[in-house]
Design a protein around this motif. Structure first.
Motif, PDB file in Angstrom:
ATOM      1  N   MET A   1       0.885  -1.298   0.036  1.00  0.00           N
ATOM      2  CA  MET A   1       0.071   0.222   0.111  1.00  0.00           C
ATOM      3  C   MET A   1       0.844   1.167   0.007  1.00  0.00           C
ATOM      4  N   THR A   2       0.604   2.125  -0.828  1.00  0.00           N
ATOM      5  CA  THR A   2       1.264   3.299  -0.895  1.00  0.00           C
ATOM      6  C   THR A   2       0.506   4.606  -0.581  1.00  0.00           C
ATOM      7  N   ILE A   3       1.113   5.577   0.058  1.00  0.00           N
ATOM      8  CA  ILE A   3       0.313   6.818   0.336  1.00  0.00           C
ATOM      9  C   ILE A   3       0.768   7.992  -0.548  1.00  0.00           C
ATOM     10  N   GLY A   4      -0.238   8.907  -0.629  1.00  0.00           N
ATOM     11  CA  GLY A   4       0.006  10.165  -1.451  1.00  0.00           C
ATOM     12  C   GLY A   4       0.874  11.301  -0.961  1.00  0.00           C
ATOM     13  N   ALA A   5       1.197  12.176  -1.558  1.00  0.00           N
ATOM     14  CA  ALA A   5       2.228  13.266  -1.070  1.00  0.00           C
ATOM     15  C   ALA A   5       1.500  14.055   0.051  1.00  0.00           C
ATOM     16  N   ASP A   6       0.158  14.290   0.142  1.00  0.00           N
ATOM     17  CA  ASP A   6      -0.501  14.845   1.001  1.00  0.00           C
ATOM     18  C   ASP A   6      -0.442  14.353   2.329  1.00  0.00           C
ATOM     19  N   GLU A   7      -0.622  12.924   2.151  1.00  0.00           N
ATOM     20  CA  GLU A   7      -0.795  11.917   3.441  1.00  0.00           C
ATOM     21  C   GLU A   7       0.759  12.069   4.126  1.00  0.00           C
ATOM     22  N   GLN A   8       1.751  11.713   3.029  1.00  0.00           N
ATOM     23  CA  GLN A   8       3.266  11.833   3.484  1.00  0.00           C
ATOM     24  C   GLN A   8       3.411  13.217   4.452  1.00  0.00           C
ATOM     25  N   LYS A   9       2.984  14.381   3.808  1.00  0.00           N
ATOM     26  CA  LYS A   9       3.013  15.505   4.571  1.00  0.00           C
ATOM     27  C   LYS A   9       2.433  15.483   6.051  1.00  0.00           C
ATOM     28  N   GLU A  10       1.262  14.766   6.077  1.00  0.00           N
ATOM     29  CA  GLU A  10       0.528  14.791   7.372  1.00  0.00           C
ATOM     30  C   GLU A  10       1.571  13.738   8.521  1.00  0.00           C
ATOM     31  N   VAL A  11       2.156  12.784   7.773  1.00  0.00           N
ATOM     32  CA  VAL A  11       2.671  11.752   8.686  1.00  0.00           C
ATOM     33  C   VAL A  11       4.185  12.568   9.170  1.00  0.00           C
ATOM     34  N   LEU A  12       4.697  13.337   8.192  1.00  0.00           N
ATOM     35  CA  LEU A  12       6.070  14.552   8.566  1.00  0.00           C
ATOM     36  C   LEU A  12       5.328  15.026   9.720  1.00  0.00           C
ATOM     37  N   LYS A  13       4.299  15.886   9.525  1.00  0.00           N
ATOM     38  CA  LYS A  13       3.648  16.926  10.500  1.00  0.00           C
ATOM     39  C   LYS A  13       3.491  16.352  11.747  1.00  0.00           C
ATOM     40  N   TYR A  14       2.701  15.330  11.763  1.00  0.00           N
ATOM     41  CA  TYR A  14       2.369  14.616  13.436  1.00  0.00           C
ATOM     42  C   TYR A  14       3.524  13.636  13.833  1.00  0.00           C
ATOM     43  N   TYR A  15       4.332  13.226  13.253  1.00  0.00           N
ATOM     44  CA  TYR A  15       5.227  12.128  13.855  1.00  0.00           C
ATOM     45  C   TYR A  15       6.761  12.564  13.851  1.00  0.00           C
ATOM     46  N   ILE A  16       7.164  12.857  12.542  1.00  0.00           N
ATOM     47  CA  ILE A  16       8.631  13.079  12.434  1.00  0.00           C
ATOM     48  C   ILE A  16       8.827  14.673  13.067  1.00  0.00           C
ATOM     49  N   GLU A  17       8.294  15.711  12.456  1.00  0.00           N
ATOM     50  CA  GLU A  17       8.566  17.052  12.981  1.00  0.00           C
ATOM     51  C   GLU A  17       8.562  17.323  14.640  1.00  0.00           C
ATOM     52  N   PRO A  18       7.633  16.789  15.261  1.00  0.00           N
ATOM     53  CA  PRO A  18       7.409  17.054  16.564  1.00  0.00           C
ATOM     54  C   PRO A  18       8.821  16.192  17.229  1.00  0.00           C
ATOM     55  N   LYS A  19       8.955  15.171  17.168  1.00  0.00           N
ATOM     56  CA  LYS A  19      10.258  14.286  17.419  1.00  0.00           C
ATOM     57  C   LYS A  19      11.431  15.096  17.051  1.00  0.00           C
ATOM     58  N   MET A  20      11.669  15.662  16.010  1.00  0.00           N
ATOM     59  CA  MET A  20      12.849  16.393  15.478  1.00  0.00           C
ATOM     60  C   MET A  20      12.869  17.788  16.470  1.00  0.00           C
ATOM     61  N   VAL A  21      11.720  18.342  16.550  1.00  0.00           N
ATOM     62  CA  VAL A  21      11.647  19.646  17.154  1.00  0.00           C
ATOM     63  C   VAL A  21      12.178  19.441  18.789  1.00  0.00           C
ATOM     64  N   THR A  22      11.530  18.399  19.369  1.00  0.00           N
ATOM     65  CA  THR A  22      12.259  17.864  20.778  1.00  0.00           C
ATOM     66  C   THR A  22      13.745  17.845  21.054  1.00  0.00           C
ATOM     67  N   GLU A  23      14.452  17.131  19.905  1.00  0.00           N
ATOM     68  CA  GLU A  23      15.551  16.792  20.055  1.00  0.00           C
ATOM     69  C   GLU A  23      16.533  18.150  19.865  1.00  0.00           C
ATOM     70  N   LEU A  24      16.090  18.948  18.703  1.00  0.00           N
ATOM     71  CA  LEU A  24      16.604  20.157  18.686  1.00  0.00           C
ATOM     72  C   LEU A  24      16.468  21.132  19.780  1.00  0.00           C
ATOM     73  N   THR A  25      15.361  21.337  20.620  1.00  0.00           N
ATOM     74  CA  THR A  25      15.208  22.130  21.746  1.00  0.00           C
ATOM     75  C   THR A  25      16.083  21.709  22.787  1.00  0.00           C
ATOM     76  N   ARG A  26      16.386  20.337  23.025  1.00  0.00           N
ATOM     77  CA  ARG A  26      17.523  19.759  23.887  1.00  0.00           C
ATOM     78  C   ARG A  26      18.980  20.206  23.716  1.00  0.00           C
ATOM     79  N   GLU A  27      19.046  20.546  22.314  1.00  0.00           N
ATOM     80  CA  GLU A  27      20.258  20.701  21.842  1.00  0.00           C
ATOM     81  C   GLU A  27      20.607  22.386  21.877  1.00  0.00           C
ATOM     82  N   THR A  28      19.587  23.050  22.290  1.00  0.00           N
ATOM     83  CA  THR A  28      19.569  24.496  22.099  1.00  0.00           C
ATOM     84  C   THR A  28      19.816  25.318  23.613  1.00  0.00           C
ATOM     85  N   LEU A  29      20.815  26.282  23.165  1.00  0.00           N
ATOM     86  CA  LEU A  29      20.756  27.393  24.422  1.00  0.00           C
ATOM     87  C   LEU A  29      20.108  28.576  24.021  1.00  0.00           C
TER      88      LEU A  29
END
Length: 441
Positions: A1-29
């Motif tokens: 099963m494949t997902i479209g571009a819009d669905e990929q953006k939703e996955v990025l928004k709700y799963y990948i980006e929040p995790k990335m932001v959390t890691e970035l904030t921990r590495e920021t002064l």
């Protein structure tokens, strides 16, 4: 099963980006510059630093950038202090000591300590960071966010941080759209279509417009995100220049546009409109920003439970409104009334009344900012005024109706805002070398 571009953006928004932001904030002064004199606020900063000036009924100005940090997930913070810092440091100790250092959270106070061989106080915004270079290195951040401690706004810094990382920028400058006529009072970013900074001009007589918006310019908010290696090298290089004023706006940013990846980050809402941001550096702008809170639907929402503004507050009883006689009714209209206040047969309209203030019978207050612990006597009329902390206004005093008479006693701005302090009223408790009382901090 494949997902479209819009669905990929939703996955990025709700799963990948929040995790990335959390890691970035921990590495920021985050470093907040809170050492300026604030001389344009006149007597309000006679014995207190500008970031410690009360605002909005219960807060201090510095509570806004600090709350933005905490709400953005940024909890490694240093506050650089210098001039008249006692009340600011006291407030930081009381309001911001809830961090958990055992899990890497902190709000550190970094006063000017003459740490370099020159034995100088902070000579500019860049020099303030340079003098704390060893402290920055000790925390080993990958990114450093530099903020001013004297602006009123709510902003999620993690969005700007994420944009900085994804763009591969050496430094990113937070900007806000302003009418081109107003831009002459700011540092202005010239940008291309992709928001790459091509030029930075401090208070230009002819500001460069934004691409596609000839009536708008991008003004610097004094918010910067730096990649650490770039920042360290730049600070060391600048410290060695005798001709430099060691200031980000005057020296660092203009000199580092060519040859580096410099990005502008517009501060805007979801519809692309400029978000709320106020420089409250003058009596008039300070008064106006407080008055904006009295609007039915103010741009700055202090009631947003998802973005609280944190502060220290002493415990006081609820505000009280007493008497219901004709002409002697305790009432407030389109106003903010803080805890511990008593309106005893007094009328308040479109005003901000800070805590532990008492207003007596038959007095009328309009379009005014009344700081904490003020006592206003009977039959007073006060209009378009800023009354400093601890003032005792005697019975029958009229302020704001005859500006020529007001100028004999108080400070009156060109816009007709009257500033009243205890010294102007001849009231003293303790003095320092014959100057005005220091109890009003």
């Amino acid at each position: 099963m494949t997902i479209g571009a819009d669905e990929q953006k939703e996955v990025l928004k709700y799963y990948i980006e929040p995790k990335m932001v959390t890691e970035l904030t921990r590495e920021t002064l985050v470093l907040i510059l809170a050492g300026g004199e604030g001389s344009r606020l006149r007597h309000l900063t006679k014995w207190r630093a500008k970031p410690a000036v009360p605002f909005g009924g219960k807060y201090r100005i510095i509570d806004f950038p600090l709350s933005n940090c905490v709400n953005s997930g940024l909890r490694r913070i240093g506050v650089l202090t210098q001039y008249k810092s006692h009340s600011l440091i006291r407030h930081l100790q009381r309001a911001w000591s809830f961090m958990r250092p055992e899990i890497g959270e902190f709000v550190e106070i970094l006063p000017a300590q003459q740490r370099t061989g020159k034995k100088e106080w902070y000579q500019g915004t860049a020099d303030a960071l340079y003098q704390n270079l060893d402290i920055m290195q000790r925390h080993e951040p990958k990114y450093v966010i530099v903020l001013g401690g004297d602006h009123i706004y709510t902003m999620d810094y993690s969005e700007m941080l994420l944009h900085h990382v994804q763009s591969g920028a050496d430094f990113t400058v937070g900007c806000i759209e302003v009418p081109i006529d107003e831009a002459r009072g700011f540092g202005v970013m010239s940008v291309d279509e992709d928001l790459n900074i091509t030029k930075f001009t401090e208070k230009p007589t002819e500001p460069d417009p934004m691409p596609g918006k000839p009536d708008k310019a991008l003004a610097s908010m004094g918010i910067y995100v730096f990649s650490t290696r770039f920042l360290y090298q730049t600070l060391i290089e600048d410290a060695g220049k005798a001709s430099s004023s060691h200031d980000f706006g005057k020296d660092i940013i203009p000199s580092k546009i060519d040859g580096f990846n410099a990005i502008a980050f517009p501060f805007a809402d979801d519809d692309g409109r400029p978000s709320y941001w106020r420089d409250v550096g003058t009596i008039e702008s300070y008064w106006r920003a407080n008055m904006e809170l009295c609007d039915v639907d103010p741009e700055l929402n202090l009631y947003n439970r998802n973005w609280p503004i944190w502060t220290y507050q002493t415990q006081h009883p609820p505000a009280k409104f007493i008497f219901d006689d004709e002409g002697r009714r305790g009432e407030a209209i389109d106003s903010l009334i803080s805890a511990g206040c008593i309106l005893s047969g007094a009328r308040v309209k479109r005003s901000v009344i800070f805590f532990l203030t008492r207003i007596e019978n038959y007095s009328h207050i309009k379009d005014s900012v009344i700081l904490p612990k003020v006592h206003i006597g009977k039959n007073c009329r006060i209009t378009k005024a800023v009354i400093d902390k601890g003032c005792a206004i005697p019975d029958n005093m009229v302020i704001g109706e005859d500006l020529e008479e007001d100028r004999k006693r108080f400070h009156v701005t060109a816009e007709g805002i009257i500033l009243v302090t205890p010294k102007m009223l001849g009231q003293h408790i303790y003095t320092l070398e014959g100057e005005e009382s220091i109890w009003e901090l």
